[in-house]
Design a protein around this motif. Structure first.
Motif, PDB file in Angstrom:
ATOM      1  N   LEU A  37       0.817  -1.213   0.000  1.00 14.33           N
ATOM      2  CA  LEU A  37       0.000   0.000   0.000  1.00 14.33           C
ATOM      3  C   LEU A  37       0.852   1.265   0.000  1.00 14.33           C
ATOM      4  O   LEU A  37       0.699   2.128  -0.873  1.00 14.33           O
ATOM      5  CB  LEU A  37      -0.945  -0.033   1.199  1.00 14.33           C
ATOM      6  N   SER A  38       1.745   1.394   0.970  1.00 15.67           N
ATOM      7  CA  SER A  38       2.535   2.630   1.083  1.00 15.67           C
ATOM      8  C   SER A  38       3.461   2.815  -0.114  1.00 15.67           C
ATOM      9  O   SER A  38       3.652   3.941  -0.591  1.00 15.67           O
ATOM     10  CB  SER A  38       3.346   2.611   2.380  1.00 15.67           C
ATOM     11  N   ASP A  39       4.031   1.722  -0.628  1.00 21.25           N
ATOM     12  CA  ASP A  39       4.931   1.816  -1.777  1.00 21.25           C
ATOM     13  C   ASP A  39       4.201   2.335  -3.016  1.00 21.25           C
ATOM     14  O   ASP A  39       4.688   3.219  -3.726  1.00 21.25           O
ATOM     15  CB  ASP A  39       5.548   0.446  -2.086  1.00 21.25           C
ATOM     16  N   ILE A  40       3.023   1.769  -3.256  1.00 21.50           N
ATOM     17  CA  ILE A  40       2.259   2.144  -4.449  1.00 21.50           C
ATOM     18  C   ILE A  40       1.751   3.576  -4.338  1.00 21.50           C
ATOM     19  O   ILE A  40       1.814   4.354  -5.299  1.00 21.50           O
ATOM     20  CB  ILE A  40       1.093   1.153  -4.663  1.00 21.50           C
ATOM     21  N   GLN A  42       3.052   5.987  -2.648  1.00 21.32           N
ATOM     22  CA  GLN A  42       4.179   6.908  -2.763  1.00 21.32           C
ATOM     23  C   GLN A  42       4.677   7.010  -4.198  1.00 21.32           C
ATOM     24  O   GLN A  42       4.972   8.102  -4.687  1.00 21.32           O
ATOM     25  CB  GLN A  42       5.319   6.444  -1.855  1.00 21.32           C
ATOM     26  N   GLN A  43       4.746   5.879  -4.895  1.00 18.64           N
ATOM     27  CA  GLN A  43       5.250   5.889  -6.262  1.00 18.64           C
ATOM     28  C   GLN A  43       4.371   6.710  -7.198  1.00 18.64           C
ATOM     29  O   GLN A  43       4.871   7.479  -8.022  1.00 18.64           O
ATOM     30  CB  GLN A  43       5.353   4.462  -6.806  1.00 18.64           C
ATOM     31  N   PHE A  44       3.043   6.579  -7.034  1.00 22.92           N
ATOM     32  CA  PHE A  44       2.130   7.250  -7.953  1.00 22.92           C
ATOM     33  C   PHE A  44       1.487   8.497  -7.349  1.00 22.92           C
ATOM     34  O   PHE A  44       0.678   9.148  -8.017  1.00 22.92           O
ATOM     35  CB  PHE A  44       1.050   6.274  -8.415  1.00 22.92           C
ATOM     36  N   ASP A  45       1.833   8.812  -6.085  1.00 22.08           N
ATOM     37  CA  ASP A  45       1.334  10.015  -5.420  1.00 22.08           C
ATOM     38  C   ASP A  45      -0.183  10.079  -5.459  1.00 22.08           C
ATOM     39  O   ASP A  45      -0.783  10.998  -6.019  1.00 22.08           O
ATOM     40  CB  ASP A  45       1.939  11.267  -6.076  1.00 22.08           C
ATOM     41  N   ILE A  46      -0.821   9.065  -4.870  1.00 24.45           N
ATOM     42  CA  ILE A  46      -2.279   8.964  -4.887  1.00 24.45           C
ATOM     43  C   ILE A  46      -2.813   8.987  -3.465  1.00 24.45           C
ATOM     44  O   ILE A  46      -2.086   8.758  -2.495  1.00 24.45           O
ATOM     45  CB  ILE A  46      -2.746   7.672  -5.594  1.00 24.45           C
ATOM     46  N   SER A  47      -4.123   9.252  -3.335  1.00 22.02           N
ATOM     47  CA  SER A  47      -4.790   9.298  -2.034  1.00 22.02           C
ATOM     48  C   SER A  47      -5.319   7.915  -1.667  1.00 22.02           C
ATOM     49  O   SER A  47      -5.316   6.986  -2.473  1.00 22.02           O
ATOM     50  CB  SER A  47      -5.951  10.289  -2.087  1.00 22.02           C
ATOM     51  N   ALA A  48      -5.799   7.804  -0.439  1.00 24.28           N
ATOM     52  CA  ALA A  48      -6.384   6.546   0.019  1.00 24.28           C
ATOM     53  C   ALA A  48      -7.626   6.182  -0.785  1.00 24.28           C
ATOM     54  O   ALA A  48      -7.876   5.010  -1.073  1.00 24.28           O
ATOM     55  CB  ALA A  48      -6.730   6.648   1.503  1.00 24.28           C
ATOM     56  N   ALA A  49      -8.413   7.194  -1.160  1.00 22.27           N
ATOM     57  CA  ALA A  49      -9.623   6.933  -1.952  1.00 22.27           C
ATOM     58  C   ALA A  49      -9.250   6.336  -3.304  1.00 22.27           C
ATOM     59  O   ALA A  49      -9.884   5.383  -3.778  1.00 22.27           O
ATOM     60  CB  ALA A  49     -10.418   8.222  -2.134  1.00 22.27           C
ATOM     61  N   PHE A  51      -6.474   4.742  -4.002  1.00 22.74           N
ATOM     62  CA  PHE A  51      -5.948   3.402  -3.775  1.00 22.74           C
ATOM     63  C   PHE A  51      -7.077   2.404  -3.547  1.00 22.74           C
ATOM     64  O   PHE A  51      -6.993   1.245  -3.964  1.00 22.74           O
ATOM     65  CB  PHE A  51      -4.998   3.395  -2.576  1.00 22.74           C
ATOM     66  N   GLY A  52      -8.143   2.849  -2.882  1.00 18.67           N
ATOM     67  CA  GLY A  52      -9.298   1.982  -2.703  1.00 18.67           C
ATOM     68  C   GLY A  52      -9.911   1.588  -4.033  1.00 18.67           C
ATOM     69  O   GLY A  52     -10.346   0.447  -4.226  1.00 18.67           O
ATOM     70  N   GLN A  53      -9.945   2.546  -4.982  1.00 18.41           N
ATOM     71  CA  GLN A  53     -10.429   2.236  -6.327  1.00 18.41           C
ATOM     72  C   GLN A  53      -9.525   1.203  -6.991  1.00 18.41           C
ATOM     73  O   GLN A  53      -9.994   0.266  -7.640  1.00 18.41           O
ATOM     74  CB  GLN A  53     -10.478   3.517  -7.168  1.00 18.41           C
ATOM     75  N   PHE A  54      -8.212   1.388  -6.830  1.00 16.46           N
ATOM     76  CA  PHE A  54      -7.244   0.464  -7.412  1.00 16.46           C
ATOM     77  C   PHE A  54      -7.442  -0.952  -6.863  1.00 16.46           C
ATOM     78  O   PHE A  54      -7.479  -1.934  -7.615  1.00 16.46           O
ATOM     79  CB  PHE A  54      -5.821   0.950  -7.116  1.00 16.46           C
ATOM     80  N   SER A  55      -7.585  -1.069  -5.547  1.00 13.90           N
ATOM     81  CA  SER A  55      -7.760  -2.376  -4.930  1.00 13.90           C
ATOM     82  C   SER A  55      -9.087  -3.003  -5.320  1.00 13.90           C
ATOM     83  O   SER A  55      -9.170  -4.195  -5.600  1.00 13.90           O
ATOM     84  CB  SER A  55      -7.679  -2.249  -3.404  1.00 13.90           C
ATOM     85  N   GLY A  56     -10.133  -2.173  -5.349  1.00 15.33           N
ATOM     86  CA  GLY A  56     -11.467  -2.701  -5.587  1.00 15.33           C
ATOM     87  C   GLY A  56     -11.764  -3.065  -7.019  1.00 15.33           C
ATOM     88  O   GLY A  56     -12.610  -3.926  -7.278  1.00 15.33           O
ATOM     89  N   VAL A  57     -11.066  -2.449  -7.992  1.00  9.97           N
ATOM     90  CA  VAL A  57     -11.369  -2.716  -9.388  1.00  9.97           C
ATOM     91  C   VAL A  57     -11.050  -4.161  -9.749  1.00  9.97           C
ATOM     92  O   VAL A  57     -11.581  -4.708 -10.719  1.00  9.97           O
ATOM     93  CB  VAL A  57     -10.592  -1.733 -10.308  1.00  9.97           C
TER      94      VAL A  57
END
Length: 409
Positions: A37-40, A42-49, A51-57
């Motif tokens: 989670l933290s690596d991704i 940080q690499q793409f400079d994204i918010s938790a929301a 990242f939630g989309q990324f995980s949920g898709v």
């Protein structure tokens, strides 16, 4: 070539092992964002929301492909379909290694979910085509155990590899493993085509128009939060921030849910058979999970107590098997198999909903670095458990009333 006519037990077992290893492999890929989670972010400079989309898709691709993959398995056989789907999951990993625009990793995550849908469906197909019907449940339980071992090793061990080698190197290793698995699958699994019977379209309409099937699947979907919301993604960061655990312990504890689920299927099935009521068993599992997560949020538990709590949650997570079976009892025998695929599809799509809602809530409350924000995000799980369990209580009440009316008449 149909394995049922070859009398080759060695090939049958080898094919089953390959399918089960694919099931474990996709489980590792499913829970990998939990560790990275933290690596991704940080690499793409994204918010938790985001990242939630990324995980949920993942769950959108996984759920939407259930019916198409099932049809393709019937038409072309596991060899071609599973090989292609393994390669699709490998392609889905590539954006994390090479992309700069965040849209590509989201598309890659969708592809991983799409390809992963062939794992459990391929296991179903291969067991039915290579073993007798009386051995189906035994072989399926063994496959689920192997798959859940993959989920367990997607926790602590993968986190150790990440800290030792870096997260992109770990992704490269699993991409290479996927390529090897695809080659082995195509080389060893023989052609095992089977012709489907009846009209697929009319059968799908029959299942989807059955209100009992749909409602029971929706209620079951509301209860997947502990597995697909917490254990898959948000568990590690929650335990780091809220409980203050170190990275290895925080990554290992959610894996206890998968360990519990290894034993949950036979345990809950035995309980349901002894009670003679699958709905009551599902309700009991929902209540137990709601209590565990309520305590998680309101009481600072030790790592030992958390381990026991997560094992209990894992055992209760096997309610999904009971819910899918219960849904299949609402239809005629000829479409029971299709009903299980539809039920699993509907339940799994809730994984996306949990990731999206939890990610949005955490982002709105301050982000994943804020303990209170994570508490609010994880609080979605016990609320949904209450709603889903209440739904099954309603179904049980309806069925009890109908039974009483029949007895009275």
């Amino acid at each position: 070539m149909n394995l049922s006519s070859t009398n080759s037990r060695a090939i049958a077992w080898m094919v089953w092992i390959i399918a089960s290893v694919f099931y474990a492999y996709q489980y590792i890929l499913r829970v990998m964002p939990n560790i990275m989670l933290s690596d991704i972010m940080q690499q793409f400079d994204i918010s938790a929301a985001t990242f939630g989309q990324f995980s949920g898709v993942y769950y959108i691709g996984y759920s939407l492909m259930h019916l198409p993959i099932g049809i393709l398995l019937d038409r072309f056989g596991p060899r071609k379909v599973m090989t292609a789907c393994i390669l699709v999951t490998v392609i889905g990993l590539m954006p994390l290694l090479f992309a700069e625009n965040w849209l590509y990793p989201i598309g890659g995550r969708f592809l991983i979910g799409l390809g992963s849908s062939a794992a459990i469906l391929g296991v179903f197909k291969i067991i039915r085509m290579t073993f007798s019907e009386k051995r189906f449940s035994r072989m399926l339980s063994l496959s689920v155990t192997i798959g859940l071992i993959g989920a367990i090793y997607g926790g602590g061990p993968v986190n150790y590899m990440r800290e030792l080698l870096g997260y992109q190197t770990v992704i490269q290793i699993f991409a290479a493993a996927g390529l090897l698995l695809a080659v082995v699958t195509y080389w060893i699994v023989p052609n095992m085509e089977s012709s489907s019977q009846g009209s697929v379209r009319s059968d799908i309409i029959e299942v989807l128009s059955n209100k009992k099937v749909v409602w029971s699947c929706l209620f079951a979907g509301l209860m997947v939060g502990p597995l697909e919301g917490f254990a898959d993604v948000w568990g590690t960061i929650f335990l780091k921030q809220v409980y203050g655990f170190d990275g290895l312990l925080a990554a290992s504890l959610p894996s206890m849910i998968f360990i519990g689920m290894c034993f949950g299927a036979p345990v809950l099935s035995l309980i349901a058979e002894k009670l003679g009521n699958f709905l009551a068993t599902i309700i009991g599992a929902g209540i137990a999970m709601a209590i565990c997560f309520s305590l998680l949020l309101t009481w600072q538990m030790t790592s030992g107590i958390l381990s026991l709590s997560f094992v209990l949650v894992g055992v209760c997570c096997a309610y999904q098997i009971l819910a899918i079976y219960q849904a299949s009892t609402y239809v005629r025998e000829q479409v029971a198999g299709l009903t299980t695929a539809v039920a699993n599809m509907i339940i799994m799509i809730f994984g996306y909903a949990f990731h999206a809602i939890m990610g949005y809530t955490i982002n709105m409350m301050g982000g994943p670095n804020v303990s209170s924000a994570l508490v609010y995000g994880v609080a979605v799980i016990p609320i949904a458990l209450f709603l889903g369990t209440s739904g099954f209580v309603f179904l049980l009440t309806r069925e009890t009333k109908k039974f009483e009316n029949v007895v009275t008449e």
